[in-house]
Design a protein around this motif. Sequence first.
Motif, PDB file in Angstrom:
ATOM      1  N   LEU A  14      36.830  48.753  36.529  1.00 29.91           N
ATOM      2  CA  LEU A  14      35.552  48.703  37.441  1.00 29.91           C
ATOM      3  C   LEU A  14      35.169  47.098  37.573  1.00 29.91           C
ATOM      4  O   LEU A  14      34.633  46.802  38.777  1.00 29.91           O
ATOM      5  N   ASN A  15      34.891  46.543  36.544  1.00 31.52           N
ATOM      6  CA  ASN A  15      34.908  44.996  36.543  1.00 31.52           C
ATOM      7  C   ASN A  15      35.709  44.360  37.492  1.00 31.52           C
ATOM      8  O   ASN A  15      35.340  43.419  38.463  1.00 31.52           O
ATOM      9  N   LEU A  16      37.002  44.670  37.414  1.00 39.88           N
ATOM     10  CA  LEU A  16      38.160  43.963  38.001  1.00 39.88           C
ATOM     11  C   LEU A  16      37.911  44.377  39.725  1.00 39.88           C
ATOM     12  O   LEU A  16      38.045  43.521  40.408  1.00 39.88           O
ATOM     13  N   PHE A  17      37.655  45.648  39.628  1.00 43.17           N
ATOM     14  CA  PHE A  17      37.556  46.128  41.308  1.00 43.17           C
ATOM     15  C   PHE A  17      36.382  45.348  41.892  1.00 43.17           C
ATOM     16  O   PHE A  17      36.410  44.689  42.952  1.00 43.17           O
ATOM     17  N   SER A  18      35.207  45.105  41.203  1.00 45.84           N
ATOM     18  CA  SER A  18      33.942  44.399  41.541  1.00 45.84           C
ATOM     19  C   SER A  18      34.375  42.808  41.892  1.00 45.84           C
ATOM     20  O   SER A  18      33.777  42.336  42.868  1.00 45.84           O
ATOM     21  N   GLY A  19      35.431  42.511  41.041  1.00 45.94           N
ATOM     22  CA  GLY A  19      35.799  41.174  41.285  1.00 45.94           C
ATOM     23  C   GLY A  19      36.636  40.642  42.617  1.00 45.94           C
ATOM     24  O   GLY A  19      36.575  39.791  43.290  1.00 45.94           O
ATOM     25  N   CYS A  20      37.348  41.906  42.741  1.00 41.32           N
ATOM     26  CA  CYS A  20      38.274  42.012  43.971  1.00 41.32           C
ATOM     27  C   CYS A  20      37.327  41.892  45.205  1.00 41.32           C
ATOM     28  O   CYS A  20      37.444  41.558  46.026  1.00 41.32           O
ATOM     29  N   ILE A  21      36.309  42.777  45.138  1.00 41.31           N
ATOM     30  CA  ILE A  21      35.495  42.889  46.311  1.00 41.31           C
ATOM     31  C   ILE A  21      34.764  41.712  46.656  1.00 41.31           C
ATOM     32  O   ILE A  21      34.622  40.878  47.562  1.00 41.31           O
ATOM     33  N   ALA A  22      34.208  41.029  45.383  1.00 40.71           N
ATOM     34  CA  ALA A  22      33.710  39.718  45.503  1.00 40.71           C
ATOM     35  C   ALA A  22      34.377  38.863  45.944  1.00 40.71           C
ATOM     36  O   ALA A  22      34.157  37.811  46.828  1.00 40.71           O
TER      37      ALA A  22
END
Length: 238
Positions: A14-22
């Motif tokens: 989920l951290n990685l997913f947040s980074g992708c959206i960022a």
Amino acid sequence: MSFVKHLPNSITLLNLFSGCIALVFAFQQDFEMAFYFVCLGIFLDFFDGFFARMFQVSSPLGLQLDSLADMVTSGVVPGVVMYHMLVSHASTAAAPHLQILPYLGFIITLGSCYRLANFNIDTRQTDSFIGLPTPANALFILSLPLVLKYTDSLIAIELLTTNYFLLLITLLSAYMLNAEIPLFSLKIKKLSWAGNRLQIVFLLISVLLLVFFQYLGIPLIILFYVLLSVVNNKLLQK
């Protein structure tokens, strides 16, 4: 039990997913939304390790996933943000050779990558840090366009629209990520004033800086964190 075993790695993803959206917002130059999603990623990054330790399900896979997720959230995103800041203020018409300058913003990404790889094999960084952690560095870099957007300070505007100053920040960022400077950990292991004096003082002052300076308080907090660590190191050596 199977769910508990996979919970930390799920939070890491989920951290990685947040980074992708960022990253998407950073490419669109919506730096405010990019900042918020990086903050969300950093929040999740804290809790994946927290739950791994709580449920005693730490694993080599989790360690690698954590660094790979941080590479995007706290490594690639700040590099893209710095690239856009350098592009925004590049005077390439007057000096065509400066067209390469914005790409130097990705030095932050390179420094982050080296730090994350080194962190995985450095046994000294279990209870404290050597060099600036990538999440702290990411917050520092991502706060700069927000400071520029909301500040009334002519000095801040002048500095943050000067390419060579931004390049200086980029180089200092990559250096601090990998500098041999011990920095204290924010982990509070025991609920006592004596064992957490440094962390509590830092957190209280950080809150005051955010209240009074808002976005400008973020880079000030990171600078204060480094300065307080250096002073604490000197006191411990005496």
